[in-house]
Scaffold this motif. Structure first.
Motif, PDB file in Angstrom:
ATOM      1  N   PRO A 232      -5.892  -5.660   7.397  1.00  0.00           N
ATOM      2  CA  PRO A 232      -5.451  -4.329   7.014  1.00  0.00           C
ATOM      3  C   PRO A 232      -4.868  -4.330   5.608  1.00  0.00           C
ATOM      4  CG  PRO A 232      -4.018  -5.231   8.725  1.00  0.00           C
ATOM      5  CD  PRO A 232      -5.103  -6.213   8.514  1.00  0.00           C
ATOM      6  N   ASP A 233      -4.849  -3.147   5.006  1.00  0.00           N
ATOM      7  CA  ASP A 233      -4.450  -3.028   3.594  1.00  0.00           C
ATOM      8  C   ASP A 233      -2.920  -2.961   3.480  1.00  0.00           C
ATOM      9  OD1 ASP A 233      -6.000  -1.441   0.818  1.00  0.00           O
ATOM     10  OD2 ASP A 233      -3.903  -2.098   0.959  1.00  0.00           O
ATOM     11  N   ARG A 234      -2.315  -4.050   3.012  1.00  0.00           N
ATOM     12  CA  ARG A 234      -0.848  -4.120   2.921  1.00  0.00           C
ATOM     13  C   ARG A 234      -0.290  -3.145   1.891  1.00  0.00           C
ATOM     14  NH1 ARG A 234       0.515  -8.029  -1.375  1.00  0.00           N
ATOM     15  NH2 ARG A 234      -1.459  -8.639  -2.290  1.00  0.00           N
ATOM     16  N   ILE A 235      -1.111  -2.777   0.888  1.00  0.00           N
ATOM     17  CA  ILE A 235      -0.613  -1.856  -0.138  1.00  0.00           C
ATOM     18  C   ILE A 235      -0.687  -0.425   0.375  1.00  0.00           C
ATOM     19  CG2 ILE A 235      -0.868  -1.051  -2.511  1.00  0.00           C
ATOM     20  CD1 ILE A 235       0.093  -4.001  -2.181  1.00  0.00           C
ATOM     21  N   GLU A 236      -1.710  -0.109   1.144  1.00  0.00           N
ATOM     22  CA  GLU A 236      -1.739   1.206   1.801  1.00  0.00           C
ATOM     23  C   GLU A 236      -0.542   1.312   2.748  1.00  0.00           C
ATOM     24  OE1 GLU A 236      -4.788   2.041   4.724  1.00  0.00           O
ATOM     25  OE2 GLU A 236      -4.589   4.204   4.425  1.00  0.00           O
ATOM     26  N   ALA A 237      -0.276   0.236   3.492  1.00  0.00           N
ATOM     27  CA  ALA A 237       0.868   0.237   4.419  1.00  0.00           C
ATOM     28  C   ALA A 237       2.175   0.425   3.644  1.00  0.00           C
ATOM     29  CB  ALA A 237       0.907  -1.080   5.197  1.00  0.00           C
ATOM     30  N   ALA A 238       2.315  -0.273   2.542  1.00  0.00           N
ATOM     31  CA  ALA A 238       3.539  -0.139   1.725  1.00  0.00           C
ATOM     32  C   ALA A 238       3.669   1.288   1.214  1.00  0.00           C
ATOM     33  CB  ALA A 238       3.494  -1.117   0.553  1.00  0.00           C
ATOM     34  N   THR A 239       2.547   1.881   0.834  1.00  0.00           N
ATOM     35  CA  THR A 239       2.552   3.248   0.299  1.00  0.00           C
ATOM     36  C   THR A 239       3.024   4.236   1.360  1.00  0.00           C
ATOM     37  OG1 THR A 239       0.727   2.646  -1.189  1.00  0.00           O
ATOM     38  CG2 THR A 239       1.128   5.004  -0.844  1.00  0.00           C
ATOM     39  N   PHE A 240       2.516   4.092   2.585  1.00  0.00           N
ATOM     40  CA  PHE A 240       2.942   5.005   3.660  1.00  0.00           C
ATOM     41  C   PHE A 240       4.387   4.735   4.084  1.00  0.00           C
ATOM     42  CE2 PHE A 240      -0.235   7.951   4.815  1.00  0.00           C
ATOM     43  CZ  PHE A 240      -1.465   7.391   4.503  1.00  0.00           C
ATOM     44  N   ALA A 241       4.804   3.472   4.055  1.00  0.00           N
ATOM     45  CA  ALA A 241       6.198   3.149   4.411  1.00  0.00           C
ATOM     46  C   ALA A 241       7.154   3.799   3.415  1.00  0.00           C
ATOM     47  CB  ALA A 241       6.386   1.621   4.422  1.00  0.00           C
ATOM     48  N   ILE A 242       6.822   3.711   2.146  1.00  0.00           N
ATOM     49  CA  ILE A 242       7.665   4.305   1.092  1.00  0.00           C
ATOM     50  C   ILE A 242       7.623   5.828   1.190  1.00  0.00           C
ATOM     51  CG2 ILE A 242       7.884   4.587  -1.414  1.00  0.00           C
ATOM     52  CD1 ILE A 242       6.971   1.601  -1.640  1.00  0.00           C
ATOM     53  N   ALA A 243       6.462   6.389   1.512  1.00  0.00           N
ATOM     54  CA  ALA A 243       6.355   7.853   1.643  1.00  0.00           C
ATOM     55  C   ALA A 243       7.198   8.338   2.825  1.00  0.00           C
ATOM     56  CB  ALA A 243       4.893   8.253   1.827  1.00  0.00           C
TER      57      ALA A 243
END
Ligand code: EPZ
Length: 419
Positions: free
Chosen positions: A232-243
């Motif tokens: 899975p895309d860790r940067i997409e995950a980071a982006t949604f976590a920050i959002a």
């Protein structure tokens, strides 16, 4: 050109499915060139960069099929050079160099241009190919490589900003078919490198130490086809976590791997965000005030440069002054000038952004510039009062699968305007 029209102030609530990692699938698709047999890659995100890589493989003579999230590649007959225009347009395509050289003993790829975040040199890629015995020429915008044979060797791949992710991928792929043992020192430790090594191992490669700073590859005669599920895309995950944190939301990220984004989760917890790690993902929520923090981007497992812009936006909502330092790329603050238009209070001093919070952001038309800066602008629009129009959304479509759809499912007011 598409834009996003965002009405801010809505806390994100609900569940989101994290897609396969763009930065894992690109080198894995390049690795399918190492065998004439069929490879099946699952969990492939439908992104313009991925479709582009498929077109590059086709231009090299491979048979490529992309249905749903499954990409099948059969490179039984390939030639050593692809469509110059295609290869020039996408920097990530540099990772066909190693596989072509290993398979055909020759390769011709366009010299990738720089981009808004920096000059993007490839000296370490070329150093790795030369170390394995290739003769390289850079002429007419091409990198032309030839090798009578590839011979395993020791190489140090650390550069001015530390390891190189795609340089490590190129070296590892070329070494799988070299004669003898190759040791890569100062290898990149990103999870995407480990995922590539797992795929190469499934193809019959002999690799030890992937995920750490020293990778040992013992060359084999040939590689066979394989099937692989992309991480899975860790940067997409980071982006949604920050959002989720930015909008005082409560979001469960399905399929995210917490261990792939420990530095980001550590930072979020340090500033007062609630993170629950569970078997198939993680849940991020925030209700109280945000504390300030200092963030410096580093090679993995340090704080990822690809999540710097998103964190910079979040810091505009912290109670006080935060410092964000970008140590990987020379100009990765393109989002700041656009954030100032929304009312943010940020000053840039060389590699450092001084972010004053807490500032009320108010919506306005802004311009996306590169993939991760665009994600940061979308998060800013989700926070800002009123309407924000984020233009040139094609930057986002390169690396985020159906972002507007996923955000709407979480309650956000995001509309894609096709004009
Ligand atoms: C990968 O790029 C990612 N792209 C980037 O993600 C990511 O930001 C980067 O790694 C760092 O994590 C893909 O995987 C497709 P590097 P890559 O070589 O491999 C210097 C995104 O938003 N360097 O690790 O090209 C370079 O200038 C993208 O998804 C040399 O000096 O990056 C930089 O300062 C953006 N010589 C540092 O190393 C070289 O030969 C790290 O670059 C190569 C790199």
């Amino acid at each position: 050109m598409h834009s996003f029209l965002i009405k801010g102030g809505v806390p994100l609530q609900g569940e989101v499915e994290i897609s396969g990692a763009k930065n894992a699938v690109l080198p894995i698709l390049a690795a399918t060139l190492l065998t004439r047999e069929k490879c099946v890659i699952r969990g492939v995100p439908n992104l313009s960069d991925v479709v582009f890589m498929g077109r590059i493989l086709t231009s090299l003579g491979a048979k490529v099929r992309f249905r749903g999230d499954v990409m099948t590649v059969e490179a039984d007959r390939v030639k050593g050079h692809g469509d110059y225009e295609l290869v020039r347009k996408m920097r990530g395509s540099i990772c066909i160099l190693g596989p072509l050289l290993a398979r055909l003993r020759e390769a011709e790829v366009s010299f990738p241009g720089g981009c808004v975040i920096g000059s993007r040199p490839i000296d370490l890629h070329l150093k790795a190919m030369r170390a394995l015995g290739a003769r390289l020429m850079v002429e007419e915008g091409y990198v032309r490589a030839k090798a009578r044979r590839l011979v395993g060797t020791e190489m140090f791949l650390g550069g001015k900003a530390g390891p190189t992710v795609l340089g490590t991928a190129n070296a590892m792929m070329a070494a799988t078919l070299a004669e003898g043992v190759t040791v890569i020192e100062s290898a990149a430790c990103e999870p995407e490198v480990t995922d590539l090594a797992d795929f190469l191992t499934a193809m019959g490669a002999r690799i030890q130490g992937a995920g750490g700073p020293t990778i040992t590859i013992t060359g084999v005669k040939e590689l066979h086809g394989a099937e692989h599920e992309v991480i899975p895309d860790r940067i997409e995950a980071a982006t949604f976590a920050i959002a989720a944190a930015a909008t005082r939301g409560h979001v469960t990220l399905r399929n995210a791997r917490p261990t792939h984004l420990s530095a980001v989760l550590d930072k979020l917890e340090a500033i007062g965000v609630n993170v629950q790690r569970n078997a198939d993902g993680l849940t991020v929520s925030r209700s109280g005030a945000l504390a300030t923090t200092d963030v410096t981007t580093q090679p993995h497992p340090g704080y990822p440069t690809d999540a710097q812009a998103q964190m910079t936006v979040l810091m505009t909502q912290a109670e006080g002054v935060s410092i964000v330092t970008e140590r990987i790329f020379e100009s990765r603050f393109m989002h700041v000038s656009e954030l100032l238009r929304l009312g943010a209070d940020i000053t840039i001093e060389g590699p450092t952004a001084v972010v004053k919070g807490k500032t009320r952001l108010s919506g306005a038309p802004i311009m996306a510039s590169d993939l991760r800066a665009s994600a940061a602008l979308v998060i800013a629009g989700l926070i800002a009062r009123g309407e924000t129009l984020v233009k040139r959304i094609y930057h986002l479509d390169r690396g985020y699968e159906r972002l507007d759809h996923k955000l709407r499912k979480l309650g956000a007011h995001v509309q894609r305007l096709r004009k």
